[in-house]
Design a protein around this motif. Structure first.
Motif, PDB file in Angstrom:
ATOM      1  N   ASP A  55      38.223  18.714  33.174  1.00  0.00           N
ATOM      2  CA  ASP A  55      37.732  18.481  34.516  1.00  0.00           C
ATOM      3  C   ASP A  55      37.471  19.211  35.454  1.00  0.00           C
ATOM      4  O   ASP A  55      37.979  20.339  35.376  1.00  0.00           O
ATOM      5  CB  ASP A  55      38.819  17.361  35.502  1.00  0.00           C
ATOM      6  N   ASN A  56      36.758  19.552  36.611  1.00  0.00           N
ATOM      7  CA  ASN A  56      36.123  20.566  37.308  1.00  0.00           C
ATOM      8  C   ASN A  56      35.966  19.757  39.061  1.00  0.00           C
ATOM      9  O   ASN A  56      35.352  18.490  38.939  1.00  0.00           O
ATOM     10  CB  ASN A  56      35.214  21.110  36.390  1.00  0.00           C
ATOM     11  N   ASP A  57      35.858  19.903  39.603  1.00  0.00           N
ATOM     12  CA  ASP A  57      35.053  20.472  40.903  1.00  0.00           C
ATOM     13  C   ASP A  57      35.085  21.444  41.942  1.00  0.00           C
ATOM     14  O   ASP A  57      33.952  22.516  40.974  1.00  0.00           O
ATOM     15  CB  ASP A  57      36.452  19.653  41.828  1.00  0.00           C
ATOM     16  N   THR A  58      36.193  22.064  42.217  1.00  0.00           N
ATOM     17  CA  THR A  58      35.232  23.705  43.179  1.00  0.00           C
ATOM     18  C   THR A  58      36.302  24.703  42.327  1.00  0.00           C
ATOM     19  O   THR A  58      36.270  25.354  42.032  1.00  0.00           O
ATOM     20  CB  THR A  58      36.575  23.951  44.777  1.00  0.00           C
TER      21      THR A  58
ATOM     22  N   ARG B  63      37.995  29.711  38.303  1.00  0.00           N
ATOM     23  CA  ARG B  63      37.221  29.269  39.141  1.00  0.00           C
ATOM     24  C   ARG B  63      36.214  30.056  38.094  1.00  0.00           C
ATOM     25  O   ARG B  63      34.928  29.686  39.116  1.00  0.00           O
ATOM     26  CB  ARG B  63      37.739  29.972  40.700  1.00  0.00           C
TER      27      ARG B  63
ATOM     28  N   THR C  79      43.568  26.841  34.845  1.00  0.00           N
ATOM     29  CA  THR C  79      42.586  26.801  36.088  1.00  0.00           C
ATOM     30  C   THR C  79      41.797  28.104  36.182  1.00  0.00           C
ATOM     31  O   THR C  79      42.548  28.978  35.796  1.00  0.00           O
ATOM     32  CB  THR C  79      43.245  26.423  36.742  1.00  0.00           C
TER      33      THR C  79
END
Length: 117
Positions: A52-55, A24, A22
């Motif tokens: 995949d990604n989101d925040t 950011r 993961t």
């Protein structure tokens, strides 16, 4: 890293060792991973890496069955285990924490009980 118990719709059970990178700050575009367990490096035998990604960004793959159990046992009992996520241009290392290893040992103990029945 996480160890899961997977049960199919027919009740068949297996273990899954899940590898998850993961970030950011940016994509690594993981192509492979290796793990150094107490000084011995082994390629992590997973097939495809997913993204995949989101925040935050997730790049992940998993290993199931006897190979997952065997590798998880080696990691759980190691003094030091480091996963290297190899990307297209760069890499990132993750030192498996004592807490992660403790949870793996607990999951493996549960697996030993349910798989012996």
């Amino acid at each position: 890293m996480t160890l899961y118990l997977i049960e199919s719709g027919t009740g068949q059970q297996t273990m899954e060792l899940f590898f998850n990178y993961t970030s950011r700050s940016g994509w690594l575009f993981v192509e492979s991973a290796s793990i150094n367990i107490d000084g011995e490096t082994t390629r992590v035998p997973v097939g495809q890496w997913f993204r995949d990604n989101d925040t935050e960004i997730w790049e992940f793959a998993s290993l199931r069955g006897d190979a997952a159990v065997s590798l998880a046992r080696r990691i759980a009992e190691a003094d030091r285990a480091v996963v290297r996520f190899n990307g297209q241009q760069f890499y990132d290392d993750y030192v498996v924490s004592d807490a992660d290893k403790r949870v793996m040992r607990e999951m493996l103990a549960m697996w030993d009980v349910i798989s012996s029945n």
